[in-house]
Design a protein around this motif. Structure first.
Motif, mmCIF file in Angstrom:
data_model
loop_
_atom_site.group_PDB
_atom_site.id
_atom_site.type_symbol
_atom_site.label_atom_id
_atom_site.label_comp_id
_atom_site.label_asym_id
_atom_site.label_seq_id
_atom_site.Cartn_x
_atom_site.Cartn_y
_atom_site.Cartn_z
ATOM 1 N N SER A 1 0.689 -1.171 0.146
ATOM 2 C CA SER A 1 0.206 -0.125 -0.130
ATOM 3 C C SER A 1 0.806 0.809 -0.692
ATOM 4 C CB SER A 1 -1.338 -0.041 1.196
ATOM 5 O OG SER A 1 -0.209 -0.064 2.388
ATOM 6 N N ILE B 1 -6.313 3.650 2.458
ATOM 7 C CA ILE B 1 -6.740 2.798 3.805
ATOM 8 C C ILE B 1 -5.967 1.299 3.867
ATOM 9 C CG2 ILE B 1 -9.398 1.477 3.519
ATOM 10 C CD1 ILE B 1 -10.694 4.184 2.366
ATOM 11 N N CYS B 2 -5.801 0.978 2.822
ATOM 12 C CA CYS B 2 -5.113 -0.110 2.898
ATOM 13 C C CYS B 2 -4.682 -0.373 4.025
ATOM 14 C CB CYS B 2 -4.524 -1.303 1.808
ATOM 15 S SG CYS B 2 -5.809 -2.156 0.377
#
Length: 102
Positions: free
Chosen positions: A17, A37-38
């Motif tokens: 990410s 978000i990851c």
């Protein structure tokens, strides 16, 4: 080491990410948001892994105890493997050292 796959997955997710964060910041805003978000999911997985893989020892009374996920996140770190926590036995906030559950 128990839960080794859990640890490896969370670290790989965070690394992947981070790479996507830099690519997304340059190329596409949606990719940037998804990778951000990851990244935070990877951090949460890593914190959960450390919560279930370690126990803590109180410096005052020697009590060995587990902590919750929120205590792991919000507890004040004092170096490597040391955290300021409330002991469930003596009810004091002391420096506690972590040890593996194995």
């Amino acid at each position: 080491m128990e839960n080794k796959n859990y640890l490896i997955f969370s670290i790989l997710l965070m690394i992947f990410s981070l790479i996507l964060l830099f690519v997304g910041a340059v190329l596409n805003f949606k990719l940037f948001v998804v990778s951000l978000i990851c990244f935070f999911i990877g951090i949460a997985l890593l914190m959960h892994w450390s919560t279930i893989s370690y126990k803590w020892i109180c410096d005052e009374c020697g009590e060995t105890f587990k902590i919750t996920f929120s205590e792991n996140i919000f507890g004040i770190n004092h170096g490597v493997n040391c955290k300021s926590l409330y002991c469930p036995k003596c009810n004091k906030k002391t420096m506690c050292k972590c040890v593996s559950k194995q």
